[in-house]
Design an enzyme around this catalytic site. Structure first.
Site, PDB file in Angstrom:
ATOM      1  N   CYS A 158      32.106 -63.708  60.607  1.00  0.00           N
ATOM      2  CA  CYS A 158      31.810 -65.104  60.296  1.00  0.00           C
ATOM      3  C   CYS A 158      32.040 -65.384  58.809  1.00  0.00           C
ATOM      4  CB  CYS A 158      30.371 -65.443  60.687  1.00  0.00           C
ATOM      5  SG  CYS A 158      29.139 -64.249  60.143  1.00  0.00           S
TER       6      CYS A 158
ATOM      7  N   ARG B 295      32.562 -60.966  54.829  1.00  0.00           N
ATOM      8  CA  ARG B 295      32.190 -61.271  53.455  1.00  0.00           C
ATOM      9  C   ARG B 295      30.952 -60.463  53.100  1.00  0.00           C
ATOM     10  NH1 ARG B 295      36.584 -62.570  52.882  1.00  0.00           N
ATOM     11  NH2 ARG B 295      37.484 -64.536  52.166  1.00  0.00           N
TER      12      ARG B 295
ATOM     13  N   GLU C 278      31.113 -56.850  45.135  1.00  0.00           N
ATOM     14  CA  GLU C 278      32.405 -56.171  45.053  1.00  0.00           C
ATOM     15  C   GLU C 278      33.306 -56.710  43.952  1.00  0.00           C
ATOM     16  OE1 GLU C 278      35.616 -58.159  47.961  1.00  0.00           O
ATOM     17  OE2 GLU C 278      33.948 -57.280  49.043  1.00  0.00           O
TER      18      GLU C 278
ATOM     19  N   HIS D 169      37.808 -53.483  50.850  1.00  0.00           N
ATOM     20  CA  HIS D 169      38.336 -54.784  51.272  1.00  0.00           C
ATOM     21  C   HIS D 169      39.808 -54.663  51.688  1.00  0.00           C
ATOM     22  CE1 HIS D 169      37.330 -59.296  50.784  1.00  0.00           C
ATOM     23  NE2 HIS D 169      38.303 -59.163  51.676  1.00  0.00           N
TER      24      HIS D 169
END
Length: 331
Positions: free
Chosen positions: A207, A236, A265, A297
């Site tokens: 999401c 995220r 991050e 990521h």
């Protein structure tokens, strides 16, 4: 159309490669900056017609105001998420913001599955053992994904792609999204978050980061989950309260944790920090746990995804410079 100049922030050699390939027949001149766009670097945008940013650029009100003063009225994001952009300020200063709403959703979905499998079957630990000529299986016990209950939070294109792959394994799929869609409904059962927390062996987050989803995984939601639950986040970092997840691991409530994103991050990922001591104690502790898998990521990082990101970014810029809309404008 006369030549237009675009400052491209947060770039690596692979970004430049794919953007140049997509820009061969364009009248857009791209200038690449490895540095991130933020208050102390926004001065670099002077003399440019537009800027292009990535996930960890800080495009707040001050940055947008400076961009507007420099005559920059277009921000081309090379990502889907835009939680790092002050959209109210962008609208106020008349700055158009476009994103890349979809880029090979299978790339992130497949990475989420890879994390699930690696954690479940202790692939990292097993590989280290074998390299040391230790072939003992004790401590490497996993479970079958067939018949396991998987909770998917967020059923956009990536969530659905993840569900489609898991369905083929014979998993029971539960899902939640404030905006249900028929594709997810055909693969799993829509339910509420509490049901997902209570029944799922694995919970995977797909999401966006909003006020409603910020720290959706915290001590309260973790307390409602099965013991030894597996948590996967490829969306995220702000969706997961890292300290609460760490506490859940200490208590045995969280048995496996896979993070491709991390709330803090911005000062870590997409950089080589191998010669430095981390100053984030929570992150350092997470890395020390054998049942934690962290990647930097890279869920989106496939050839297909980078091609799509580059082509969509260039189209967003070209349409803007030609006085048109691309359909990817954000409000």
């Amino acid at each position: 159309m006369q030549i237009k100049k675009v400052a491209v922030f947060s770039t690596k050699p692979y970004d430049q490669r794919f953007l140049e390939e997509a820009n061969q027949d364009s009248r857009i001149e791209l200038t690449y900056f490895e540095t991130r766009l933020r208050q102390r670097t926004v001065k670099l945008s002077e003399g440019f017609d537009a800027v292009s940013c990535f996930v960890n650029d800080i495009v707040d009100r001050d940055v947008i105001e400076q961009l507007a003063k420099h005559g920059v009225k277009m921000i081309a994001l090379r990502c889907a998420g835009f939680n790092n952009v002050d959209m109210q300020a962008a609208n106020e200063f008349g700055v158009r913001v476009c994103n890349v709403p979809s880029y090979s959703p299978e790339s992130v979905a497949e990475h989420a599955l890879a994390m699930m499998f690696a954690l479940n079957r202790k692939i990292t630990r097993a590989n280290v053992r074998v390299k040391e000529h230790n072939f003992d299986l004790d401590g490497l016990l996993g479970f079958n994904f067939a018949k396991a209950t998987i909770g998917i939070i967020g059923t956009g294109k990536i969530g659905v792609a993840t569900m489609r792959a898991l369905k083929g394994l014979g998993c029971e799929l539960l899902c939640y999204d404030p905006y249900p869609n028929e594709h997810a409904a055909a693969l799993g059962e829509y339910t509420d978050l509490d049901t997902i927390y209570a029944r799922s062996d694995v919970i995977s987050l797909h999401c966006p980061l909003t006020d409603d989803t910020y720290h959706i995984i915290d001590k309260d939601s973790i307390a409602k989950m099965k013991d030894n639950v597996m948590l996967i986040n490829t969306s995220r970092g702000g969706l997961v309260n890292a300290q609460d997840a760490l506490d859940g691991m200490k208590s045995g409530k969280v048995g496996y944790l896979g993070l491709d994103v991390y709330e803090l991050e911005g000062d870590l990922f997409f950089r080589d920090l191998s010669g430095r001591v981390p100053n984030d104690d929570v992150f350092a502790l997470l890395l020390s746990y054998p049942n934690v898998l962290v990647t930097g990521h890279q869920g989106y990082f496939t050839k297909e995804a980078l091609e799509q990101i580059a082509s969509t970014t260039l189209d967003n810029l070209e349409q803007y410079f030609q006085g048109n809309t691309s359909g990817n404008e954000l409000k």
